[in-house]
Design an enzyme around this catalytic site. Sequence first.
Site, mmCIF file in Angstrom:
data_model
loop_
_atom_site.group_PDB
_atom_site.id
_atom_site.type_symbol
_atom_site.label_atom_id
_atom_site.label_comp_id
_atom_site.label_asym_id
_atom_site.label_seq_id
_atom_site.Cartn_x
_atom_site.Cartn_y
_atom_site.Cartn_z
ATOM 1 N N LYS A 11 1.051 -1.174 0.066
ATOM 2 C CA LYS A 11 0.081 0.014 -0.042
ATOM 3 C C LYS A 11 0.781 1.259 0.123
ATOM 4 O O LYS A 11 2.099 1.323 0.158
ATOM 5 C CB LYS A 11 -0.985 0.063 1.216
ATOM 6 C CG LYS A 11 -1.985 -1.157 1.229
ATOM 7 C CD LYS A 11 -2.858 -1.235 2.289
ATOM 8 C CE LYS A 11 -3.647 -2.316 2.393
ATOM 9 N NZ LYS A 11 -4.911 -2.215 3.449
ATOM 10 N N TYR A 51 -12.827 -1.624 -3.296
ATOM 11 C CA TYR A 51 -13.226 -1.900 -1.623
ATOM 12 C C TYR A 51 -14.853 -1.534 -1.738
ATOM 13 O O TYR A 51 -15.275 -1.278 -0.552
ATOM 14 C CB TYR A 51 -12.717 -0.692 -1.011
ATOM 15 C CG TYR A 51 -11.070 -1.205 -0.606
ATOM 16 C CD1 TYR A 51 -10.745 -2.046 0.147
ATOM 17 C CD2 TYR A 51 -10.176 -0.339 -1.449
ATOM 18 C CE1 TYR A 51 -9.315 -2.548 0.481
ATOM 19 C CE2 TYR A 51 -8.781 -0.542 -1.135
ATOM 20 C CZ TYR A 51 -8.471 -1.616 -0.053
ATOM 21 O OH TYR A 51 -7.143 -2.103 0.051
ATOM 22 N N ASN A 114 -1.929 0.017 6.670
ATOM 23 C CA ASN A 114 -1.395 -1.170 7.282
ATOM 24 C C ASN A 114 -0.495 -1.992 6.120
ATOM 25 O O ASN A 114 -0.509 -3.164 6.554
ATOM 26 C CB ASN A 114 -2.536 -1.928 7.950
ATOM 27 C CG ASN A 114 -3.633 -2.307 6.748
ATOM 28 O OD1 ASN A 114 -3.229 -2.070 5.652
ATOM 29 N ND2 ASN A 114 -4.368 -2.987 7.111
ATOM 30 N N HIS A 117 -2.004 -5.530 1.692
ATOM 31 C CA HIS A 117 -3.408 -6.265 1.422
ATOM 32 C C HIS A 117 -3.140 -7.689 1.210
ATOM 33 O O HIS A 117 -2.467 -7.860 0.372
ATOM 34 C CB HIS A 117 -3.935 -5.519 0.437
ATOM 35 C CG HIS A 117 -5.521 -6.217 0.234
ATOM 36 N ND1 HIS A 117 -6.474 -6.129 0.932
ATOM 37 C CD2 HIS A 117 -5.691 -7.218 -1.036
ATOM 38 C CE1 HIS A 117 -7.564 -6.937 0.330
ATOM 39 N NE2 HIS A 117 -6.995 -7.650 -0.870
ATOM 40 N N GLU A 128 -10.025 -10.220 -6.990
ATOM 41 C CA GLU A 128 -9.225 -8.977 -6.865
ATOM 42 C C GLU A 128 -8.072 -9.091 -7.941
ATOM 43 O O GLU A 128 -7.306 -8.180 -8.429
ATOM 44 C CB GLU A 128 -8.743 -9.154 -5.556
ATOM 45 C CG GLU A 128 -9.795 -8.569 -4.558
ATOM 46 C CD GLU A 128 -9.446 -8.938 -3.012
ATOM 47 O OE1 GLU A 128 -10.002 -8.791 -2.283
ATOM 48 O OE2 GLU A 128 -7.931 -9.255 -2.840
#
Length: 139
Positions: A11, A51, A114, A117, A128
Site C-alpha cells: 500500500k 473496496y 497497514n 493487503h 481481486e
Amino acid sequence: MTGNRTFTMIKPDAVENGHIGAILEKITAAGFKIVAMKYTQLSKRDAEEFYAVHKERPFFGELVQFMTRGPIVSAILEKDNAVDDFRALIGATNPDEAAEGTIRKLFATSIGENAVHGSDSDENAAIEGAFHFSGREVF
Ligand code: CMP
C-alpha cells in the site's frame, strides 16, 4: 479444497516509507512465487470499486483517499494454501494486534495504513487478481 493463489498490494504507506524491497523479500522467503506484478496507482474510481464491500463503513472515505494518494505494488502470489498462509505472514489488520515478525508488525503504522493487503478467501483472490491483471499479465 483450498486454492493456491492470493492477491496482494503493497500500500501507499509502505511504498512511501521505502519498504517495497523488504516486503517482497519476506514474501518470497516465505515460499510465495510471484506470478503477476505491477507498480501502479489506483484512481478514486478504482479504489471505490475495489473496496465496494466496505462502502457503508465509517472509514470508507479515508480508505479511498489513502489508497489513491500514491503508487502501490499489486501482485498475484502462488503457494499451496496461499490465502491462509499469506494472511498469517502479514498478520492482523491492526498492527498493534499483529504477531511479532509479521509484515504488518514490522512495517504498518496504523489499522488504516497497514502496509499490505491480502485476500480473505479464494473467491476474492480470483476477483481481486482479475481486477488488477489481464490474462496475459499472469504467468
Ligand atoms: P485490508 O484488510 O487490506 O482491506 C480493508 C482496509 O480497510 C484495511 O486493510 C484497512 O486498510 C482499512 N481499515 C480497516 N479497518 C479500518 C479502520 N477501523 N479504520 C480505518 N481503516 C480501516
